[in-house]
Design an enzyme around this catalytic site. Structure first.
Site, PDB file in Angstrom:
ATOM      1  N   ASP A 277     -16.152   8.164   2.117  1.00  0.00           N
ATOM      2  CA  ASP A 277     -15.868   8.304   0.698  1.00  0.00           C
ATOM      3  C   ASP A 277     -16.975   9.124   0.028  1.00  0.00           C
ATOM      4  O   ASP A 277     -18.162   8.901   0.284  1.00  0.00           O
ATOM      5  CB  ASP A 277     -15.780   6.905   0.087  1.00  0.00           C
ATOM      6  CG  ASP A 277     -15.464   6.907  -1.382  1.00  0.00           C
ATOM      7  OD1 ASP A 277     -14.350   7.319  -1.732  1.00  0.00           O
ATOM      8  OD2 ASP A 277     -16.331   6.486  -2.181  1.00  0.00           O
TER       9      ASP A 277
ATOM     10  N   GLU B 139     -14.496  13.069   2.906  1.00  0.00           N
ATOM     11  CA  GLU B 139     -13.912  13.390   1.610  1.00  0.00           C
ATOM     12  C   GLU B 139     -14.934  14.324   0.957  1.00  0.00           C
ATOM     13  O   GLU B 139     -15.996  13.873   0.516  1.00  0.00           O
ATOM     14  CB  GLU B 139     -13.720  12.140   0.758  1.00  0.00           C
ATOM     15  CG  GLU B 139     -13.127  12.460  -0.606  1.00  0.00           C
ATOM     16  CD  GLU B 139     -13.065  11.248  -1.530  1.00  0.00           C
ATOM     17  OE1 GLU B 139     -12.091  11.113  -2.280  1.00  0.00           O
ATOM     18  OE2 GLU B 139     -14.018  10.436  -1.501  1.00  0.00           O
TER      19      GLU B 139
END
Length: 466
Positions: free
Chosen positions: A326, A362
């Site tokens: 993330d 990401e």
């Protein structure tokens, strides 16, 4: 229980069961003293508090006899209260060991967690001493082709064939009905959304809401007991069952920030152990490259080692095949900005256990220079939001969209260059972030008012139909 005045080692980090006791090693540069607090089996009564007697550099350590596996414990840290220098030590705060591999309850926000001098032992879940794990079996390296992103609670709660007692838990993923469903879809990789123990953002309770996905961790290593009441053993059982069906498993991890939030947030772990060391600051203010109130300083040795040890722990204990990161640019942020040769990224690439595992970035965060699509290590894969946007533009008939679509379908060489294959791009048209497919054909603007954040979160520029 007895504190040794001669024994103890500065490694491994955390609380390690050895013989008739535990070795304790905690990293804090600015603390004057670190304590380990032992609790009874209910976690309510503190039975003993021991100041770690030794120090080597930033590592406080010692050995406590008479502590067995299953013992509940927490940490405390004493030191200066100098917010202008980033120091927020408060010995009244019980702290979760960042190396804990199991906790006995869910984290819940309470105002006392934010108040200096307020005792919090009754509010903080206790860590549990566990045995060192043997190495779980892992599959040979292989890149994913078709990924199914799976929120464990929602998926297993809604699958009608999952036994009611297992709904909402990782254990349900080992059920034949779940595996048959995934195999029938044709996926080869299951991406589990975060499993690490988390806390809801403090404003959610005011709106009667909770964090459904877990992107707000307190600890990086311990599974949240709401999802995995059986701890790592439960996760390992599910991973083994998925492996036996030919499915690989990757875990979505959040190393970029913690649930301690901004300076008005809770003191639960890293903030209490050494706020100035573990978090990025600009003067006395926390840097917020994540949009979540704080940013872990992943270019510093203590944080690099914590993240590395967390990844190794998940692989060793559960056998997972890799990770999705993330807000991954935080992992490469230095004082000068993003650097693909940053310490954490370099450490992953040379680690014997991790260097062949699946790594998916990401590739954006909300800080300066936060969009880094195409700039991660060559063997990594990256979420490609330009694929999402260009497919949607072609779908709604935008002028000139066909040629761009062709580039996306051919592997986005304009992004990843000539030396990374089409596999580098993780192609998708909708995900847990942003507009769902239904949203994309229903709304022209984002409508995230219900979460109490005034519609500030999310991308306001996603291509939609019409």
């Amino acid at each position: 229980m007895r504190l040794s005045t001669t024994e103890g080692q500065p490694s491994p980090r955390g609380v390690t069961s050895i013989g008739d006791g535990v070795n304790v090693a905690v990293v804090s540069r600015h603390a004057t003293c670190i304590f380990i607090c032992i609790f009874d089996e209910t976690g309510k009564l503190e039975l003993g508090r021991f100041a770690l007697p030794f120090r080597l550099g930033d590592v406080h350590y010692g050995f406590v006899h008479g502590i067995v596996q299953g013992t509940r414990y927490g940490l405390r840290a004493d030191g200066p209260w100098l917010p202008e220098e980033g120091h927020r030590f408060d010995v009244s705060k019980l702290l979760t060991d960042p190396y804990a591999t199991r906790v006995d309850g869910a984290f819940t926000h309470h105002a006392d967690l934010t108040r200096r001098g307020a005792e919090t032992a009754q509010l903080v879940p206790k860590c549990i001493v566990e045995a060192q794990s043997d190495l779980a079996a892992v599959l040979p390296p292989s890149r994913p082709g078709f990924i199914y992103e799976l929120p464990v609670k929602a998926f297993t709660m809604r699958h009608p064939a999952v036994p009611p007692a297992l709904r909402g838990t990782v254990a349900a993923l080992a059920e034949s009905c779940v595996i048959e469903h995934l195999v029938t879809l044709g996926v080869d990789t299951v991406e589990l959304m975060p499993l690490a123990a988390w806390i809801d953002e403090r404003h959610l309770a005011q709106h009667g809401l909770g964090n459904a996905w877990g992107y707000n961790p307190v600890t990086f290593m311990a599974p949240d007991p709401r999802l995995a009441p059986g701890g790592h053993a439960e996760v390992r059982h599910a991973v083994t069952a998925l492996h036996d069906a030919g499915l690989r498993v990757i875990l979505d991890v959040v190393f970029n920030h913690t649930g301690e939030s901004d300076l008005h947030g809770a003191t639960l772990s890293l903030r209490g152990l050494d706020n100035a060391l573990y978090y990025r600051h600009a003067g006395r203010e926390l840097v917020n490259d994540t949009g979540c109130g704080n940013t872990v300083a992943l270019d510093r040795t203590a944080s690099v080692q914590l993240a590395m040890d967390a990844m190794r722990s998940w692989v060793m204990r559960t056998g997972i095949d890799g990770f999705r990161f993330d807000l991954a640019p935080v992992m490469g942020r230095m004082a000068s900005g993003f650097d693909v040769d940053a310490p954490l990224l370099a450490a992953i690439e040379q680690d014997p256990l991790l260097k062949d595992r699946i790594m998916i970035a990401e590739p954006w965060d909300v800080g300066p220079g936060g969009y880094q699509l195409g700039r991660f290590p060559p063997r990594w894969q990256e979420w490609n939001d330009r694929y999402r946007d260009d497919v949607r533009r072609f779908w709604r008939g935008d002028t000139g969209a066909a040629s761009t679509l062709a580039t996306r379908l051919a592997g986005s060489s304009d992004i990843f260059g000539p030396h990374r294959g089409p596999w580098a791009s993780i192609n998708y048209v909708a995900s847990h972030d942003g507009f769902t497919l239904r949203d994309a054909v229903t709304y022209t603007q984002k409508r995230n008012h219900a979460n109490g954040e005034d519609n500030r979160d999310g991308n306001p520029h996603e291509p939609v139909w019409p």
